[in-house]
Design a protein around this motif. Sequence first.
Motif, mmCIF file in Angstrom:
data_model
loop_
_atom_site.group_PDB
_atom_site.id
_atom_site.type_symbol
_atom_site.label_atom_id
_atom_site.label_comp_id
_atom_site.label_asym_id
_atom_site.label_seq_id
_atom_site.Cartn_x
_atom_site.Cartn_y
_atom_site.Cartn_z
ATOM 1 N N GLY A 70 8.084 2.349 -2.429
ATOM 2 C CA GLY A 70 7.687 1.729 -3.678
ATOM 3 C C GLY A 70 8.699 0.987 -4.586
ATOM 4 N N GLN A 71 9.647 2.113 -4.658
ATOM 5 C CA GLN A 71 10.604 1.454 -5.512
ATOM 6 C C GLN A 71 11.480 0.046 -5.369
ATOM 7 N N THR A 72 11.890 0.456 -3.677
ATOM 8 C CA THR A 72 12.696 -0.780 -3.127
ATOM 9 C C THR A 72 11.841 -2.033 -3.400
ATOM 10 N N SER A 87 -0.708 -5.228 -10.597
ATOM 11 C CA SER A 87 -2.106 -4.476 -10.194
ATOM 12 C C SER A 87 -1.880 -3.176 -9.628
ATOM 13 N N PHE A 88 -1.775 -2.212 -10.620
ATOM 14 C CA PHE A 88 -1.196 -0.939 -10.195
ATOM 15 C C PHE A 88 -2.159 0.151 -10.220
ATOM 16 N N THR A 89 -2.556 0.974 -9.463
ATOM 17 C CA THR A 89 -3.090 2.321 -9.621
ATOM 18 C C THR A 89 -2.373 3.351 -8.919
ATOM 19 N N GLY A 90 -1.935 4.460 -9.614
ATOM 20 C CA GLY A 90 -1.175 5.689 -9.173
ATOM 21 C C GLY A 90 -0.709 6.483 -10.293
ATOM 22 N N SER A 91 0.410 6.941 -10.171
ATOM 23 C CA SER A 91 0.691 8.084 -11.538
ATOM 24 C C SER A 91 1.349 7.488 -12.589
ATOM 25 N N PRO A 138 0.824 -1.187 -0.055
ATOM 26 C CA PRO A 138 0.050 0.055 0.005
ATOM 27 C C PRO A 138 0.840 1.441 0.066
ATOM 28 N N SER A 139 0.093 2.296 -0.453
ATOM 29 C CA SER A 139 1.028 3.788 -0.068
ATOM 30 C C SER A 139 1.698 3.793 1.247
ATOM 31 N N GLU A 140 2.626 4.456 1.457
ATOM 32 C CA GLU A 140 3.025 4.760 2.601
ATOM 33 C C GLU A 140 2.071 5.816 3.302
ATOM 34 N N LYS A 141 1.380 6.638 2.428
ATOM 35 C CA LYS A 141 0.624 7.653 2.834
ATOM 36 C C LYS A 141 -0.842 7.370 3.186
ATOM 37 N N LYS A 156 -8.618 13.399 -6.589
ATOM 38 C CA LYS A 156 -9.270 12.370 -7.132
ATOM 39 C C LYS A 156 -8.727 12.138 -8.509
ATOM 40 N N CYS A 157 -8.335 10.871 -8.976
ATOM 41 C CA CYS A 157 -7.972 10.710 -10.565
ATOM 42 C C CYS A 157 -8.835 11.336 -11.417
ATOM 43 N N SER A 158 -10.138 11.220 -11.035
ATOM 44 C CA SER A 158 -11.033 11.711 -12.130
ATOM 45 C C SER A 158 -11.655 13.533 -11.768
ATOM 46 N N GLU A 161 -3.934 1.678 -13.634
ATOM 47 C CA GLU A 161 -5.226 2.864 -14.024
ATOM 48 C C GLU A 161 -4.213 4.184 -13.219
ATOM 49 N N THR A 162 -3.998 5.028 -14.121
ATOM 50 C CA THR A 162 -3.192 6.064 -13.899
ATOM 51 C C THR A 162 -3.532 7.711 -13.766
ATOM 52 N N GLY A 163 -2.750 8.679 -14.212
ATOM 53 C CA GLY A 163 -3.346 9.985 -14.131
ATOM 54 C C GLY A 163 -4.490 10.244 -14.957
HETATM 55 P P1 NAD Z 1 2.054 7.192 -6.866
HETATM 56 O O1 NAD Z 1 2.561 6.746 -8.530
HETATM 57 O O2 NAD Z 1 3.146 7.992 -6.216
HETATM 58 O O3 NAD Z 1 2.219 5.957 -5.934
HETATM 59 C C1 NAD Z 1 1.297 4.722 -6.246
HETATM 60 C C2 NAD Z 1 1.933 3.426 -5.661
HETATM 61 O O4 NAD Z 1 3.111 3.217 -6.206
HETATM 62 C C3 NAD Z 1 2.147 3.720 -4.081
HETATM 63 O O5 NAD Z 1 2.161 2.434 -3.379
HETATM 64 C C4 NAD Z 1 3.829 4.132 -4.059
HETATM 65 O O6 NAD Z 1 4.257 3.674 -2.719
HETATM 66 C C5 NAD Z 1 4.327 3.146 -5.184
HETATM 67 N N1 NAD Z 1 5.603 3.888 -5.763
HETATM 68 C C6 NAD Z 1 5.698 5.213 -5.849
HETATM 69 N N2 NAD Z 1 6.830 5.211 -6.609
HETATM 70 C C7 NAD Z 1 7.289 4.119 -7.130
HETATM 71 C C8 NAD Z 1 8.280 3.287 -7.707
HETATM 72 N N3 NAD Z 1 9.167 4.064 -8.421
HETATM 73 N N4 NAD Z 1 8.371 2.270 -8.175
HETATM 74 C C9 NAD Z 1 7.312 1.326 -7.698
HETATM 75 N N5 NAD Z 1 6.219 1.934 -6.703
HETATM 76 C C10 NAD Z 1 6.325 3.091 -6.609
HETATM 77 O O7 NAD Z 1 0.517 7.625 -6.865
HETATM 78 P P2 NAD Z 1 -0.047 8.489 -5.674
HETATM 79 O O8 NAD Z 1 0.256 9.421 -5.367
HETATM 80 O O9 NAD Z 1 -0.191 7.321 -4.547
HETATM 81 O O10 NAD Z 1 -1.669 8.609 -6.161
HETATM 82 C C11 NAD Z 1 -1.731 9.452 -7.156
HETATM 83 C C12 NAD Z 1 -1.872 9.230 -8.547
HETATM 84 O O11 NAD Z 1 -2.642 8.095 -8.769
HETATM 85 C C13 NAD Z 1 -2.550 10.391 -9.522
HETATM 86 O O12 NAD Z 1 -1.694 10.306 -10.752
HETATM 87 C C14 NAD Z 1 -3.765 9.759 -9.874
HETATM 88 O O13 NAD Z 1 -4.218 10.319 -11.015
HETATM 89 C C15 NAD Z 1 -3.676 8.226 -9.829
HETATM 90 N N6 NAD Z 1 -4.779 7.448 -9.682
HETATM 91 C C16 NAD Z 1 -5.669 6.911 -10.740
HETATM 92 C C17 NAD Z 1 -6.643 6.454 -10.581
HETATM 93 C C18 NAD Z 1 -7.483 5.749 -11.623
HETATM 94 O O14 NAD Z 1 -8.345 4.874 -11.597
HETATM 95 N N7 NAD Z 1 -6.790 6.070 -12.999
HETATM 96 C C19 NAD Z 1 -7.268 6.107 -9.166
HETATM 97 C C20 NAD Z 1 -6.562 6.610 -8.141
HETATM 98 C C21 NAD Z 1 -5.395 7.400 -8.460
#
Ligand code: NAD
Length: 551
Positions: free
Chosen positions: A251-253, A268-272, A219-222, A332-334, A299-301
């Motif tokens: 995350g990177q480690t 299975s990723f959601t994030g940037s 999970p996210s540290e945050k 919110k991503c949306s 699912e990303t930005g």
């Molecule tokens: P983030 O990409 O910073 O982190 C997501 C996860 O990846 C976290 O668990 C984080 O610790 C890990 N991570 C971070 N850097 C990493 C690395 N170098 N290698 C591997 N893992 C790493 O995203 P966030 O700040 O937690 O969330 C915000 C982002 O998520 C926004 O861009 C938003 O649009 C997107 N988001 C998208 C959706 C969607 O459905 N499209 C939904 C929610 C959030």
Amino acid sequence: MTSPSASIAGSVRAPAPANEPVRDYAPGSPEATRLRQRIDQIRAETRQLPHVINGERVFGGAEADVVSPHEHGRVLGRITPAQGKQVEAAIDAALSARRVWSRTPWWERAAVFLRAADLVTGKYRDELLATTMLGQSKTFHQAEIDAACELADFLRYNVHLAAGIYEQQPSSDPGQWNIMDHRGLEGFVLALTPFNFTAIAGNLPSTPALMGNTVVWKPSEKSALSSDVVMRVFDEAGLPPGVINLVHGDGQTIATHALADEHLAGVSFTGSTTVFRSLWKQVAQHLDTYRGYPRLVGETGGKNAIVAHPSADPDALLVALVRGAFEYQGQKCSAASRAYLPRSLWQRLRDPLIDIIRTLRVGDPTEHETFVGAVIDGVSLKRLEAAIGKAKSLDSHQLLVGGTVRPETGWFVDPTVLVTTDPTAFTMSEEFFGPILTVHVYDDWDTVLPLIDATSPYALTCSVFATERTAIAQALDVLRDTAGMTYVNDKPTGALIGRQSFGGGRASGTNDKTGSALALQRWISGRFIKENMNPDLDWTYPYLRESRIES
Ligand code: NAD
């Protein structure tokens, strides 16, 4: 694990799902009073947040603080960031649990997650809400629709959708029987989850697990505080040890270790977008050493647009702009972050929009007056401050309202509206992930639609406001590839599981439509079985017969 229900005869039907009703938390209501007490209790604690590997809660090692974004001096918990040793132990646990879990009848796996849904909406509801409010800075309403309702909806609807998938079987001709074995993937799935939704944090590891996979979840540290509660829910619901293994940390480690393992079956990723692209590249580098081709789901930005036609209802548009852009601080991503408004409407909307935004209270989200909490951390605040500063320095931009940040006690960014004459500016194309909305006032509807499509690399959500049907039809046509979710006369946020599944294309992700059967299918590796009831006893074919007679 032996499976008592393996002896059940008959096909099993999943219970029909329903969306969890949203509670109001009106000031003084019994539910708000009870939740307030839970918030006060958790706010006074500093929780140790362990890894959970093979069912064991693992403590120890160098610690990192988990703080409250709106009160960053308050340490709510401590994690010990995982090193390679813990990641390898989590992978081993997942691989060991896989044999039995992947052979456990689907309804028995489903029962665990249905039980988890009831724990989410019952016993753990207040704790999930309180940890989400304190740890991720969500208001009563935002925490309720996320950590209680959406999380439970994911768990219940996924079971219903899985049942539909398992029912799908091929047809068979007389004398044979064809069977589809909907296996999980071979290996383990790595789930990496974002800070902004407790529901997504719970959904990303549990969806592959429901479909027979075993998982390493980071999970996210945050959001470590609420993720710890989600993991306890899974445990209490009866999830066997090793099926989902939680490792906290960087995350990177963690990803570097997990992605290098030959047994990686999927991510299975959601994030940037940046992080997902880096994961994809790492997987490509290891391709020759994997046992299979890992499935990559991301699912990303987003850079989500609201576009209004001159026929739009101004009052409905105003609500969508305020809620779409500023609820949950625009994280919110949306969230709406660019708006295209016709000159005729802008003249009517400008002052009411400023008035509403000035009344939005920014502060501690556990207080009933608050509409906007703090952004997630100091890095985010600095990024948003820099974006506002850059926009203010450009002649093409005007700061309409907001623009201030207050980092002293919490990471507060005031809701900000910029107006730009340059529709190609960075404010119209880059994701900021904060409470910033940029408005472009346009003159020509026919040219603004292709402009919206071409401006940003993302394609997640968009909203069209119009009352003329021809304008709606035109927008739906021109913006067909602009977003994975298009709302008509509604804000671009707030998808409801079972009704609108979300996800987007282009730089917004692999568009696997979370909360739909498409998303579940990604975690299946089918096996076909053909049984022949009347095997052939003669190796020849009719066309050979004549030549055989001749010889
Ligand atoms: P983030 O990409 O910073 O982190 C997501 C996860 O990846 C976290 O668990 C984080 O610790 C890990 N991570 C971070 N850097 C990493 C690395 N170098 N290698 C591997 N893992 C790493 O995203 P966030 O700040 O937690 O969330 C915000 C982002 O998520 C926004 O861009 C938003 O649009 C997107 N988001 C998208 C959706 C969607 O459905 N499209 C939904 C929610 C959030």
